[in-house]
Write a protein that holds these residues in place. Structure first.
Motif, PDB file in Angstrom:
ATOM      1  N   VAL A   8      22.860  15.471 -20.450  1.00  0.00           N
ATOM      2  CA  VAL A   8      21.654  15.710 -19.671  1.00  0.00           C
ATOM      3  C   VAL A   8      20.424  15.187 -20.410  1.00  0.00           C
ATOM      4  O   VAL A   8      19.550  14.543 -19.806  1.00  0.00           O
ATOM      5  CB  VAL A   8      21.494  17.212 -19.343  1.00  0.00           C
ATOM      6  N   ILE A   9      20.353  15.410 -21.715  1.00  0.00           N
ATOM      7  CA  ILE A   9      19.225  14.921 -22.500  1.00  0.00           C
ATOM      8  C   ILE A   9      19.203  13.396 -22.505  1.00  0.00           C
ATOM      9  O   ILE A   9      18.144  12.765 -22.356  1.00  0.00           O
ATOM     10  CB  ILE A   9      19.282  15.471 -23.937  1.00  0.00           C
ATOM     11  N   THR A  10      20.373  12.773 -22.641  1.00  0.00           N
ATOM     12  CA  THR A  10      20.454  11.312 -22.633  1.00  0.00           C
ATOM     13  C   THR A  10      20.061  10.743 -21.278  1.00  0.00           C
ATOM     14  O   THR A  10      19.354   9.733 -21.199  1.00  0.00           O
ATOM     15  CB  THR A  10      21.878  10.861 -23.003  1.00  0.00           C
ATOM     16  N   LEU A  11      20.497  11.387 -20.220  1.00  0.00           N
ATOM     17  CA  LEU A  11      20.122  10.941 -18.875  1.00  0.00           C
ATOM     18  C   LEU A  11      18.618  11.045 -18.661  1.00  0.00           C
ATOM     19  O   LEU A  11      17.998  10.135 -18.101  1.00  0.00           O
ATOM     20  CB  LEU A  11      20.869  11.752 -17.824  1.00  0.00           C
ATOM     21  N   ALA A  12      18.013  12.122 -19.120  1.00  0.00           N
ATOM     22  CA  ALA A  12      16.568  12.280 -18.990  1.00  0.00           C
ATOM     23  C   ALA A  12      15.831  11.210 -19.783  1.00  0.00           C
ATOM     24  O   ALA A  12      14.820  10.660 -19.314  1.00  0.00           O
ATOM     25  CB  ALA A  12      16.146  13.674 -19.459  1.00  0.00           C
ATOM     26  N   ALA A  13      16.325  10.879 -20.969  1.00  0.00           N
ATOM     27  CA  ALA A  13      15.695   9.832 -21.770  1.00  0.00           C
ATOM     28  C   ALA A  13      15.828   8.472 -21.102  1.00  0.00           C
ATOM     29  O   ALA A  13      14.884   7.672 -21.114  1.00  0.00           O
ATOM     30  CB  ALA A  13      16.312   9.800 -23.165  1.00  0.00           C
ATOM     31  N   ALA A  14      16.980   8.199 -20.505  1.00  0.00           N
ATOM     32  CA  ALA A  14      17.180   6.921 -19.824  1.00  0.00           C
ATOM     33  C   ALA A  14      16.281   6.794 -18.598  1.00  0.00           C
ATOM     34  O   ALA A  14      15.702   5.729 -18.353  1.00  0.00           O
ATOM     35  CB  ALA A  14      18.645   6.779 -19.422  1.00  0.00           C
ATOM     36  N   VAL A  15      16.152   7.873 -17.847  1.00  0.00           N
ATOM     37  CA  VAL A  15      15.275   7.845 -16.665  1.00  0.00           C
ATOM     38  C   VAL A  15      13.822   7.671 -17.096  1.00  0.00           C
ATOM     39  O   VAL A  15      13.071   6.893 -16.481  1.00  0.00           O
ATOM     40  CB  VAL A  15      15.463   9.131 -15.828  1.00  0.00           C
ATOM     41  N   THR A  16      13.419   8.351 -18.152  1.00  0.00           N
ATOM     42  CA  THR A  16      12.057   8.209 -18.663  1.00  0.00           C
ATOM     43  C   THR A  16      11.786   6.787 -19.117  1.00  0.00           C
ATOM     44  O   THR A  16      10.732   6.218 -18.833  1.00  0.00           O
ATOM     45  CB  THR A  16      11.824   9.186 -19.818  1.00  0.00           C
ATOM     46  N   SER A  17      12.742   6.206 -19.816  1.00  0.00           N
ATOM     47  CA  SER A  17      12.595   4.832 -20.276  1.00  0.00           C
ATOM     48  C   SER A  17      12.499   3.855 -19.112  1.00  0.00           C
ATOM     49  O   SER A  17      11.672   2.928 -19.115  1.00  0.00           O
ATOM     50  CB  SER A  17      13.766   4.461 -21.184  1.00  0.00           C
TER      51      SER A  17
END
Length: 65
Positions: A49-58
């Protein structure tokens, strides 16, 4: 204003990640997994979930700049 939105968004992502981790651990235990295996599945769900949030933010940052 922007700092407050960033902090609230971060808090929301952390809460969602914790809920996903708790759900993954509960489902693993219901499936008969041991506690270490359930903890591993919870950690993987939290990190996902944290990785997905970082990817979406990027992706959003690249889109709007």
């Amino acid at each position: 204003m922007n700092v407050a939105v960033a902090l609230l968004t971060t808090a929301l992502v952390i809460v969602v990640a914790l809920m996903a981790a708790a759900s993954a651990a509960k489902l693993a235990r219901l499936d008969g997994a041991t506690y270490p295996a359930a903890l591993t599945r919870a950690a993987i769900a939290f990190a996902s979930v944290i990785t997905l949030a970082a990817a979406v933010t990027s992706a959003l940052a690249a889109l709007f700049t």
